[in-house]
Design an enzyme around this catalytic site. Structure first.
Site, PDB file in Angstrom:
ATOM      1  N   LYS A 183      42.600  16.585  55.403  1.00 29.39           N
ATOM      2  CA  LYS A 183      42.340  16.204  54.242  1.00 29.39           C
ATOM      3  C   LYS A 183      43.497  15.640  53.604  1.00 29.39           C
ATOM      4  O   LYS A 183      43.532  15.006  52.410  1.00 29.39           O
ATOM      5  CB  LYS A 183      41.830  17.314  53.130  1.00 29.39           C
ATOM      6  CG  LYS A 183      40.442  17.430  53.454  1.00 29.39           C
ATOM      7  CD  LYS A 183      39.868  18.232  52.064  1.00 29.39           C
ATOM      8  CE  LYS A 183      38.520  18.769  52.394  1.00 29.39           C
ATOM      9  NZ  LYS A 183      38.279  19.881  51.293  1.00 29.39           N
ATOM     10  N   HIS A 221      44.111  24.552  34.717  1.00 29.87           N
ATOM     11  CA  HIS A 221      44.820  25.256  35.792  1.00 29.87           C
ATOM     12  C   HIS A 221      45.815  26.108  35.335  1.00 29.87           C
ATOM     13  O   HIS A 221      45.957  27.315  35.498  1.00 29.87           O
ATOM     14  CB  HIS A 221      45.331  24.456  36.737  1.00 29.87           C
ATOM     15  CG  HIS A 221      44.341  23.586  37.614  1.00 29.87           C
ATOM     16  ND1 HIS A 221      44.743  22.240  37.877  1.00 29.87           N
ATOM     17  CD2 HIS A 221      43.084  23.705  38.160  1.00 29.87           C
ATOM     18  CE1 HIS A 221      43.620  21.791  38.364  1.00 29.87           C
ATOM     19  NE2 HIS A 221      42.706  22.811  38.426  1.00 29.87           N
ATOM     20  N   SER A 231      41.019  17.439  37.579  1.00 31.32           N
ATOM     21  CA  SER A 231      41.929  16.601  38.108  1.00 31.32           C
ATOM     22  C   SER A 231      41.425  15.140  38.481  1.00 31.32           C
ATOM     23  O   SER A 231      42.239  14.286  38.287  1.00 31.32           O
ATOM     24  CB  SER A 231      42.368  17.175  39.563  1.00 31.32           C
ATOM     25  OG  SER A 231      42.869  18.415  39.666  1.00 31.32           O
ATOM     26  N   ARG A 265      34.127  25.971  34.291  1.00 31.31           N
ATOM     27  CA  ARG A 265      33.928  25.451  33.265  1.00 31.31           C
ATOM     28  C   ARG A 265      32.296  25.197  32.752  1.00 31.31           C
ATOM     29  O   ARG A 265      32.281  25.158  31.661  1.00 31.31           O
ATOM     30  CB  ARG A 265      34.633  23.873  33.452  1.00 31.31           C
ATOM     31  CG  ARG A 265      36.010  23.871  33.677  1.00 31.31           C
ATOM     32  CD  ARG A 265      36.487  22.639  34.272  1.00 31.31           C
ATOM     33  NE  ARG A 265      35.907  22.371  35.616  1.00 31.31           N
ATOM     34  CZ  ARG A 265      36.119  21.354  36.516  1.00 31.31           C
ATOM     35  NH1 ARG A 265      37.101  20.686  36.113  1.00 31.31           N
ATOM     36  NH2 ARG A 265      35.654  21.416  37.867  1.00 31.31           N
TER      37      ARG A 265
END
Ligand code: PNS
Length: 164
Positions: free
Chosen positions: A45, A21, A133, A96
């Site tokens: 969330k 990031h 992550s 990615r």
């Protein structure tokens, strides 16, 4: 926003922020006058994140303090609405692999339908293309060393949150 300036929003969950990031934000800062790392906050969330919103904001601010023109903010609802409110020129996301592209294309198109700006994709640096992550959390949860994968300010907060 002053004329001639271009603001990019780099949105995400950042649970936790990784060096991948940071690389995307650093490169966005080379392309745009100002960059906002936008930490998405969806109250529904909230319980699903390992790190609290405050922890994600604080660690991101500490990790990006070396970058002038970069700020960290909460995106409280729709990203497109936030971008319009801030007068953002672009949304910036790192890519990615093809799986990322498949997930990102509908979001980019929907954000445009919702009145948001164009999305600009930056190819992940080869050294970061395997980083996520989720993987960082998995390695750290099992006691693995993630110090080469996350910015230094994130490490103690992550370890404490996992109790590892
Ligand atoms: O880091 P992530 O979880 O891959 O980021 C996803 C994120 C936060 C960019 C996306 O869920 C988002 O933009 N959320 C804000 C709410 C919103 O605008 N949803 C519609 C997106 S088309």
């Amino acid at each position: 926003m002053p004329a001639g300036e271009a603001l990019a929003v780099c949105p995400g969950s950042f649970d936790p922020l990784t060096l991948g990031h940071v690389d995307v934000v650093e490169r966005a800062a080379g392309l745009f006058t100002r960059v906002v790392l936008g930490v998405a906050h969806n109250a529904d969330k909230a319980g699903r994140h390992l790190l609290s919103l405050e922890q994600r904001l604080d660690t991101a601010r500490a990790s990006l303090a070396h970058l002038p023109g970069v700020e960290v903010d909460v995106v409280p609802g729709l990203l497109a609405d936030y971008c319009r409110r801030r007068g953002a020129t672009a949304i910036v996301r790192g890519l990615r692999n093809g799986t990322d592209l498949d997930a990102e294309l509908p979001m980019a198109l929907l954000n445009r339908d919702l009145g948001g700006p164009e999305t600009v994709f930056l190819a992940a640096a080869p050294g970061h293309a395997h980083l996520s992550s989720s993987l960082v959390k998995d390695v750290a949860r099992h006691g693995g060393d993630v110090s080469a994968l996350v910015p230094a300010p994130v490490l103690p907060v992550l370890v404490a949150a996992l109790g590892t």
